[in-house]
Design an enzyme around this catalytic site. Structure first.
Site, short mmCIF file in Angstrom:
data_model
loop_
_atom_site.label_atom_id
_atom_site.label_comp_id
_atom_site.label_asym_id
_atom_site.label_seq_id
_atom_site.Cartn_x
_atom_site.Cartn_y
_atom_site.Cartn_z
N SER A 62 0.83 -1.19 0.00
CA SER A 62 0.00 0.00 0.00
C SER A 62 0.88 1.25 0.00
O SER A 62 1.67 1.44 -0.92
CB SER A 62 -0.95 -0.06 1.20
OG SER A 62 -1.93 0.94 1.15
N HIS A 98 -2.42 -1.41 -4.19
CA HIS A 98 -3.88 -1.47 -4.28
C HIS A 98 -4.44 -0.05 -4.18
O HIS A 98 -3.72 0.89 -3.88
CB HIS A 98 -4.49 -2.39 -3.22
CG HIS A 98 -4.31 -1.92 -1.81
ND1 HIS A 98 -4.76 -2.64 -0.73
CD2 HIS A 98 -3.74 -0.82 -1.27
CE1 HIS A 98 -4.48 -1.99 0.39
NE2 HIS A 98 -3.86 -0.88 0.09
#
EC number: 3.4.21.92
Length: 197
Positions: free
Chosen positions: A101, A126
């Site tokens: 992330s 993501h």
């Protein structure tokens, strides 16, 4: 049982006495910053302050950012990112363990040619997530903001990886895990470290 922050002996250059300082303070003296937790405002402010200090102390000398992080707050990560782009010193990013992330975002934000990962590292990208409560209008405002941030992150990832924006958007729709070698092929990093640096 937690061991706390390890302390190591250190003698100031030209100093007569050895003192015990935290391992992180010792690493800072070598221009090494370690991000080993979630990215939040507190850790972002610490990292930014150290980067600004090291850059003012010796502009142009590399700063090393070791990353083992599951991600965290987008705004905090963007503050670190902006600082990395602002300072004169190159920022060498090194993934040790996991850069997921916002951790992968910062890994890819290092100086091109100086983005590294250890062989068994995992990297995950993501889309940003968020949650809100309140009236329908407040939820709508929050949804627009998270979509704006997602587009901004996608553009930065595309720029840092040389991947087409459409591919970044598709890959970031859900958790997209990569090995160190796959991250190199994707353009998130430049080299997998096989020997000591």
């Amino acid at each position: 049982m937690p061991i706390g922050v390890p302390k190591v002996p250190y003698r100031m250059p030209g100093g007569q006495f050895t003192d015990w300082i935290s391992i992180y303070d010792r690493l800072y003296r070598e221009r090494i910053i370690f991000l080993g937790r979630d990215v939040d405002d507190e850790i972002a402010n610490q990292i930014i302050a150290v980067m600004l200090y090291l850059d003012s102390e010796d502009p142009g000398k590399d700063i090393y950012l070791y990353i083992n992080s599951p991600g965290g707050m987008v705004t905090s990560g963007l503050a670190i990112y902006d600082t990395m782009q602002h300072i004169k010193s190159d920022v060498v990013t090194i993934c040790v363990g996991l850069a997921a992330s916002m951790g992968s975002f910062l890994l890819a934000a290092g100086t091109k040619g100086k983005r590294l990962a250890l062989p068994h590292s995992r990297i995950m990208i993501h889309q940003p997530s968020g949650g809100t409560r309140g009236q329908a209008t407040d939820i709508e405002i929050e949804a627009r903001e998270i979509l704006r941030i997602r587009h901004q992150l996608n553009q930065i990832y595309a720029n840092n990886t040389n991947q087409p924006l459409a591919k970044i958007e598709k890959d970031m729709d859900r958790d997209f895990f990569m090995s160190a070698q796959e991250a190199k092929e994707y353009g998130l990093i430049d080299r997998v470290i096989e020997e000591r640096i």
